[in-house]
Design a protein around this motif. Structure first.
Motif, PDB file in Angstrom:
ATOM      1  N   THR B  42       0.819  -1.229   0.000  1.00  0.00           N
ATOM      2  CA  THR B  42       0.000   0.000   0.000  1.00  0.00           C
ATOM      3  C   THR B  42       0.845   1.267   0.000  1.00  0.00           C
ATOM      4  N   GLY B  43       2.035   1.187   0.556  1.00  0.00           N
ATOM      5  CA  GLY B  43       2.925   2.345   0.550  1.00  0.00           C
ATOM      6  C   GLY B  43       2.557   3.393   1.580  1.00  0.00           C
ATOM      7  N   PHE B  44       3.254   4.510   1.498  1.00  0.00           N
ATOM      8  CA  PHE B  44       2.953   5.613   2.413  1.00  0.00           C
ATOM      9  C   PHE B  44       1.639   6.269   1.996  1.00  0.00           C
ATOM     10  N   PRO B  45       0.843   6.712   2.951  1.00  0.00           N
ATOM     11  CA  PRO B  45      -0.462   7.293   2.602  1.00  0.00           C
ATOM     12  C   PRO B  45      -0.338   8.617   1.834  1.00  0.00           C
ATOM     13  N   THR B  46      -1.262   8.818   0.946  1.00  0.00           N
ATOM     14  CA  THR B  46      -1.333  10.088   0.214  1.00  0.00           C
ATOM     15  C   THR B  46      -2.578  10.828   0.671  1.00  0.00           C
ATOM     16  N   LYS B  47      -2.738  12.045   0.177  1.00  0.00           N
ATOM     17  CA  LYS B  47      -3.887  12.858   0.575  1.00  0.00           C
ATOM     18  C   LYS B  47      -5.215  12.286   0.070  1.00  0.00           C
ATOM     19  N   GLU B  50      -8.677   9.564   3.091  1.00  0.00           N
ATOM     20  CA  GLU B  50      -9.364  10.560   3.918  1.00  0.00           C
ATOM     21  C   GLU B  50      -8.641  10.843   5.239  1.00  0.00           C
ATOM     22  N   ALA B  51      -8.167   9.782   5.879  1.00  0.00           N
ATOM     23  CA  ALA B  51      -7.511   9.950   7.178  1.00  0.00           C
ATOM     24  C   ALA B  51      -6.203  10.724   7.073  1.00  0.00           C
ATOM     25  N   TRP B  52      -5.695  10.855   5.855  1.00  0.00           N
ATOM     26  CA  TRP B  52      -4.408  11.535   5.659  1.00  0.00           C
ATOM     27  C   TRP B  52      -4.567  12.743   4.741  1.00  0.00           C
ATOM     28  N   LYS B  53      -5.751  13.309   4.732  1.00  0.00           N
ATOM     29  CA  LYS B  53      -6.093  14.391   3.817  1.00  0.00           C
ATOM     30  C   LYS B  53      -5.131  15.581   3.917  1.00  0.00           C
ATOM     31  N   TYR B  54      -4.659  15.854   5.120  1.00  0.00           N
ATOM     32  CA  TYR B  54      -3.839  17.046   5.318  1.00  0.00           C
ATOM     33  C   TYR B  54      -2.348  16.730   5.496  1.00  0.00           C
ATOM     34  N   THR B  55      -2.018  15.439   5.507  1.00  0.00           N
ATOM     35  CA  THR B  55      -0.627  15.069   5.745  1.00  0.00           C
ATOM     36  C   THR B  55      -0.190  14.064   4.693  1.00  0.00           C
ATOM     37  N   ASP B 227       2.730  19.397  21.479  1.00  0.00           N
ATOM     38  CA  ASP B 227       3.582  19.308  20.302  1.00  0.00           C
ATOM     39  C   ASP B 227       4.345  20.611  20.122  1.00  0.00           C
ATOM     40  N   VAL B 228       5.651  20.517  20.231  1.00  0.00           N
ATOM     41  CA  VAL B 228       6.469  21.705  19.982  1.00  0.00           C
ATOM     42  C   VAL B 228       7.597  21.377  19.002  1.00  0.00           C
ATOM     43  N   GLY B 229       7.390  20.321  18.230  1.00  0.00           N
ATOM     44  CA  GLY B 229       8.425  19.877  17.294  1.00  0.00           C
ATOM     45  C   GLY B 229       8.513  20.754  16.058  1.00  0.00           C
ATOM     46  N   LEU B 230       9.597  20.586  15.315  1.00  0.00           N
ATOM     47  CA  LEU B 230       9.814  21.393  14.109  1.00  0.00           C
ATOM     48  C   LEU B 230       9.643  20.565  12.843  1.00  0.00           C
ATOM     49  N   GLY B 231       9.484  19.261  13.000  1.00  0.00           N
ATOM     50  CA  GLY B 231       9.383  18.392  11.833  1.00  0.00           C
ATOM     51  C   GLY B 231       7.943  18.083  11.475  1.00  0.00           C
ATOM     52  N   LEU B 232       7.771  16.913  10.841  1.00  0.00           N
ATOM     53  CA  LEU B 232       6.428  16.463  10.508  1.00  0.00           C
ATOM     54  C   LEU B 232       5.994  15.457  11.568  1.00  0.00           C
ATOM     55  N   ALA B 233       4.899  15.750  12.228  1.00  0.00           N
ATOM     56  CA  ALA B 233       4.444  14.845  13.283  1.00  0.00           C
ATOM     57  C   ALA B 233       2.973  14.534  13.094  1.00  0.00           C
ATOM     58  N   ARG B 234       2.668  13.277  13.272  1.00  0.00           N
ATOM     59  CA  ARG B 234       1.276  12.868  13.195  1.00  0.00           C
ATOM     60  C   ARG B 234       0.990  12.005  14.417  1.00  0.00           C
ATOM     61  N   HIS B 235      -0.136  12.298  15.074  1.00  0.00           N
ATOM     62  CA  HIS B 235      -0.499  11.472  16.217  1.00  0.00           C
ATOM     63  C   HIS B 235      -1.951  11.031  16.079  1.00  0.00           C
ATOM     64  N   ASP B 236      -2.160   9.744  16.038  1.00  0.00           N
ATOM     65  CA  ASP B 236      -3.512   9.175  16.018  1.00  0.00           C
ATOM     66  C   ASP B 236      -3.872   8.701  17.418  1.00  0.00           C
ATOM     67  N   PHE B 237      -4.974   9.206  17.930  1.00  0.00           N
ATOM     68  CA  PHE B 237      -5.507   8.685  19.187  1.00  0.00           C
ATOM     69  C   PHE B 237      -6.779   7.912  18.858  1.00  0.00           C
ATOM     70  N   ASN B 238      -6.817   6.660  19.191  1.00  0.00           N
ATOM     71  CA  ASN B 238      -8.057   5.898  19.033  1.00  0.00           C
ATOM     72  C   ASN B 238      -8.499   5.447  20.407  1.00  0.00           C
ATOM     73  N   ILE B 239      -9.522   6.089  20.914  1.00  0.00           N
ATOM     74  CA  ILE B 239      -9.924   5.859  22.297  1.00  0.00           C
ATOM     75  C   ILE B 239     -11.312   5.220  22.312  1.00  0.00           C
ATOM     76  N   ALA B 240     -11.400   4.057  22.923  1.00  0.00           N
ATOM     77  CA  ALA B 240     -12.688   3.384  23.010  1.00  0.00           C
ATOM     78  C   ALA B 240     -13.177   3.393  24.459  1.00  0.00           C
ATOM     79  N   SER B 289       4.203  27.281   8.796  1.00  0.00           N
ATOM     80  CA  SER B 289       3.843  25.986   9.368  1.00  0.00           C
ATOM     81  C   SER B 289       2.369  25.652   9.142  1.00  0.00           C
ATOM     82  N   ARG B 290       2.054  24.414   9.484  1.00  0.00           N
ATOM     83  CA  ARG B 290       0.682  23.977   9.303  1.00  0.00           C
ATOM     84  C   ARG B 290       0.284  23.087  10.472  1.00  0.00           C
ATOM     85  N   LEU B 291      -0.915  23.308  10.966  1.00  0.00           N
ATOM     86  CA  LEU B 291      -1.377  22.370  11.981  1.00  0.00           C
ATOM     87  C   LEU B 291      -2.795  21.909  11.697  1.00  0.00           C
ATOM     88  N   VAL B 292      -3.003  20.664  12.038  1.00  0.00           N
ATOM     89  CA  VAL B 292      -4.266  20.002  11.750  1.00  0.00           C
ATOM     90  C   VAL B 292      -4.784  19.370  13.034  1.00  0.00           C
TER      91      VAL B 292
END
Lengths: 248, 412
Positions: B42-47, B50-55, B227-240, B289-292
Motif C-alpha cells: 500500500t505504501g505511504f499514505p497520500t492525501k 481521507e484519514a491523511w487528507k492534510y498530511t 507538540d512543539v516539534g519542528l518536523g512532521l508529526a502525526r499522532h492518532d488517538f483511538n480511544i474506546a 507551518s501547518r497544523l491540523v
C-alpha cells in the motif's frame, strides 16, 4: 499639561472631531459632557493612541511633547492613563501579571529597577482593598467574568496602582449603582493632587456630585461648544443638550 | 496529486534488507514479515486517503532509510522524581528492558511499519488497586546524523482494576529520521491513567505516533498532548470507552513554527452508557507551518446518557501559516448531550491595545496574549514539576515564533 489645538479626527472617512480645543493644567479636574455621538469617546481614544483613528489636523501636546507621535505604550509610560468605557476581558493574563508588566514598563522607561515581587504584591493589595476588590480576584484573568461594576472598579484599581499624571476616564461612571459609584469617586479623589489632572468623560452629572470638577465642557458635533464651572453640569442636567446643539 | 505512493522497487529492496538486518531474528517474525509486505503493497499514505487528507507522506516513498548507529545521545533531562526509561534509536538505553517477547498487535497502513520493526518499548503493568508512587518518564531519542534512519517503539500500558499511574512519553531527536511509536493502553474498571505526550521532533524528522486506548468501567483516561516539534508529526488517538461510566479527557496543544507540520487525529468511540469525553485543543501556527486537528466523537446506539464536548481553537501568527480544524460528531442514539465548537483567528486587537494602554510594549503584549491562549491547557497539567517544564518550553517556542513573526513583518 495637556494642550489640544484645533483637533480633527476621523474613523475611516467619517470625521468625528472637528476642531477641538482644550487645555488642562496640573491639578485640574475637567468634565467633558455631551450627547451621544458627539465625539467624547473618540477624544479619549485619540489621546490614548488607540489604532483606527486618523488625526487629519491639529495638535495635542502632553507636557510639551507631541502626544500624537507616540505609541500607546509610550504615552502610558509618560503618565497618561485611559479608563475604558468597556474594559476588555483577557482570559489567561492575570490582573496581577498585567499590573506587574505595567508597573515595570514605567520603571524601565524612567531608568529605574523593577519593583520587587513582594513590594508589588503589597502595593497592589493595598489599593485593591481601597476599591473593594477581593485580592483573590487578582490572580484571575483580566476582567474575566467580572460584573460591570467590578470591571469599572478594576479600572480604578489600575489607575491607583499606576499613579498617572493625567487620567482620562471614559464613562467610568456608567452602569454603576450608587455604592460602586462612591467607591469609584473615592478612588478618583484619592489621586487628586497639585501635580495630577483628570479628564472625566461622562453623560450624567451624577459622578460630579462626588468628584467636584474645576471645569465642565460641553462637547457637541466634534467641538467644545460651551465651557463653565461645576454649575454648568447642573444646568445641563436640567435643560439637556438641545439648546447647545442648536447653537453648535 | 501524487500517484506514486507505492514504494519504488529500489526502496522496497532496501526495506527488505533493513528487515533482514533488524527484525528477521525477532520473535513473531512471520507476523512482522506479513506486516512489512502489507505496508510495501500500500505504501505511504497520500492525501487521497481521507484519514491523511492534510498530511502527505508520499515523499517518503522513494527514500532509503538505514538502521541507526546507536551510540551517543544528547543530554536528557528526565523529570525530577520520575522513573526514567530511555530509548535511543529504538533500543533501550536506561531503565529495565521492558518488553521483548510481546507480540505487537498488528496495525495496518503506515503503522504496519511499527508492527514489522518495533523490537522494544515500555511495558508497564500495574496491579489491581496499586497506585504507582511516581510517574514513569519515557524518553525516546532519535538521530539521523549521517544518513536518514528509521526506528520504532511499541509501548504497552496496562492498569488493572482501580490501579493508578502517570506516564510521560517524550520524543525528541536530531537530523533526518522516520520514527513510529505505538502505545497500547488498557484500563481496567475504576483505573486512572494520566498520560502525557510531548513531541519535540527535529526539522528534518517524521514522527508518527499511534495511541490505542481501551477504557473500562468507570475508568478514567486523562491525556495531555504537547507538540512543539519542528518536523512532521502525526499522532492518532483511538480511544474506546468500552464500559459504563468510562471517561476520556484529552487536552492538546500544538505550536508549529518554520516549516513544521503537526497533525493530530482523535477518534473517541462511546460504546457504553454514561460515558463522558472531553477534547480541548489549542493550536498556534507561525511562519510557514501547518497544523491540523481532526476530532471525531462517535456515539454508538447503546451508549445512552453520553456526555461529550469538543473545543478547538487556533491562532495564526502569520499569513503563510495554515490551520485545519475538523470537529465531527456521529451519534446513533437520541439520549445524549454532545457539543462542539471551533474558532480560528488572530490576536484580539482590542486586548492588544488594552495592554499597550497600560504601558506594555507591543512585542511583550503579543507574547502575553499568545501565551494566554494556551494557558488553559498548560495550567491544567496536574504534575507541578512537569507543568513548570512545559511552561518554559512552550514560552521558549512562542518567543522564537514571535521573534520570527516580527522580523517577517519588518521585512514586508
Amino acid at each position: 499639561m495637556l494642550e489640544i489645538n484645533n483637533l480633527h479626527a476621523c474613523i475611516g472617512t467619517k470625521e468625528i472631531l472637528k476642531g477641538l480645543d482644550l487645555t488642562v493644567n496640573p491639578g485640574e479636574v475637567h468634565a467633558i459632557m455631551g450627547p451621544n455621538g458627539a465625539g467624547k469617546s473618540t477624544l479619549a481614544n485619540v489621546l490614548s493612541g488607540r489604532p483606527g483613528y486618523i488625526v487629519t489636523a491639529g495638535s495635542a501636546t502632553f507636557n510639551g511633547e507631541d502626544l500624537l507621535a507616540l505609541a500607546a505604550e509610550e504615552r502610558a509610560c509618560r503618565g497618561l492613563f485611559l479608563g475604558f468605557q468597556y474594559p476588555v476581558e483577557i482570559p489567561g493574563v492575570s490582573n496581577l501579571t498585567l499590573l506587574k508588566a505595567a508597573i515595570n514598563a514605567r520603571r524601565h522607561h524612567r531608568g529605574e529597577p523593577e519593583m520587587s515581587p513582594v513590594d508589588l504584591l503589597a502595593w497592589v493589595r493595598e489599593h485593591a482593598r481601597r476599591v473593594e476588590i477581593d485580592p483573590k480576584m487578582l490572580s484571575r484573568g483580566v476582567n474575566e467574568g467580572f460584573s460591570g461594576g467590578e470591571k469599572k472598579r478594576n479600572e480604578i484599581l489600575q489607575m491607583l496602582v499606576l499613579e498617572p499624571t493625567l487620567a482620562i476616564l471614559d464613562e467610568t461612571d456608567s452602569g454603576l449603582d450608587i455604592d460602586a459609584l462612591k467607591v469609584v469617586a473615592h478612588g478618583i479623589n484619592t489621586l487628586r493632587s497639585p501635580e495630577r489632572s483628570t479628564v472625566l468623560v461622562t453623560h450624567y452629572q451624577r459622578l460630579l456630585d462626588y468628584v467636584k470638577p474645576d471645569f465642565v465642557h460641553v462637547l457637541a458635533a466634534g467641538r467644545i461648544v460651551k465651557s463653565g464651572g461645576p454649575e454648568l453640569a447642573l444646568e445641563l442636567e436640567e435643560r439637556g443638550y438641545g439648546w447647545l446643539e442648536q447653537a453648535a | 496529486m501524487r500517484s506514486r505512493n507505492v514504494i519504488a522497487a529500489e526502496a522496497a529492496q532496501s526495506w527488505h534488507a533493513l528487515f533482514d538486518q533488524i527484525a528477521a531474528s525477532l520473535p513473531s517474525a512471520a507476523v512482522r514479515r506479513t506486516a512489512l509486505d502489507g505496508f510495501l503493497a500500500t505504501g505511504f499514505p497520500t492525501k487521497r486517503i481521507e484519514a491523511w487528507k492534510y498530511t502527505d507522506l508520499s515523499v517518503l516513498a522513494e527514500a532509503h532509510f538505514a538502521a541507526p548507529q546507536t551510540t551517543a545521545h544528547p543530554a536528557l533531562h528526565p523529570l525530577q522524581g520520575a522513573t526514567p526509561v530511555v530509548f535511543v534509536d529504538g533500543v533501550c538505553a536506561q531503565g529495565a528492558e521492558l518488553t521483548g517477547s510481546e507480540l505487537p498487535q498488528p496495525l495496518d497502513g503506515v503503522y504496519a511499519l511499527n508492527t514489522a520493526f518495533a523490537a522494544t518499548g515500555l511495558k508497564l503493568e500495574v496491579g489491581r488497586g496499586v497506585t504507582l508512587p511516581q510517574p514513569v518518564h519515557v524518553i525516546a531519542c532519535r538521530s539521523g546524523a549521517r544518513t536518514a534512519t528509521t526506528s520504532h517503539l511499541c509501548h504497552h500500558i496496562q492498569l488493572a482494576d482501580n490501579a493508578r499511574a502517570d506516564v510521560i512519553l517524550e520524543s525528541m531527536g536530531d537530523g533526518e529520521y522516520l520514527g513510529t511509536d505505538t502505545v497500547h493502553i488498557q484500563l481496567g474498571s475504576g483505573a486512572q491513567l494520566r498520560f502525557f505526550h510531548i513531541q519535540a521532533s527535529a526539522a528534518a524528522a517524521t514522527e508518527l505516533a499511534n495511541t490505542q486506548v481501551e477504557v473500562g468501567r468507570d475508568a478514567h483516561f486523562e491525556a495531555y498532548s504537547v507538540d512543539v516539534g519542528l518536523g512532521l508529526a502525526r499522532h492518532d488517538f483511538n480511544i474506546a470507552l468500552c464500559a459504563t461510566g468510562a471517561d476520556a479527557d484529552l487536552k492538546a496543544l500544538s505550536i508549529t513554527d518554520a516549516r513544521a507540520h503537526t497533525d493530530t487525529r482523535v477518534r473517541i468511540q462511546h460504546r457504553a452508557p454514561h460515558g463522558r469525553s472531553r477534547i480541548l485543543f489549542r493550536g498556534i501556527a507561525a511562519d510557514h507551518s501547518r497544523l491540523v486537528f481532526d476530532g471525531l466523537v462517535r456515539v454508538d446506539e447503546g451508549a445512552v446518557k453520553t456526555d461529550s464536548d469538543q473545543r478547538l481553537a487556533t491562532l495564526l501568527l502569520s499569513s503563510h501559516a495554515e490551520a485545519n480544524m475538523k470537529p465531527e460528531l456521529e451519534i446513533y442514539n437520541d439520549d445524549v448531550r454532545c457539543d462542539h465548537g471551533t474558532a480560528t483567528g488572530q490576536l484580539d486587537p482590542l486586548a492588544l491595545f488594552y495592554l499597550r494602554s497600560r504601558g506594555v510594549d507591543e512585542s511583550a503584549a503579543r507574547e502575553l496574549l499568545t501565551l494566554a491562549f494556551v494557558t488553559r491547557v498548560l495550567e491544567a497539567v496536574p504534575l507541578p514539576a512537569l507543568r513548570d517544564v512545559l511552561r518554559e518550553r512552550v514560552a521558549t517556542s512562542l518567543r522564537t515564533a514571535l521573534a520570527r513573526a516580527v522580523s517577517t513583518r519588518q521585512a514586508a
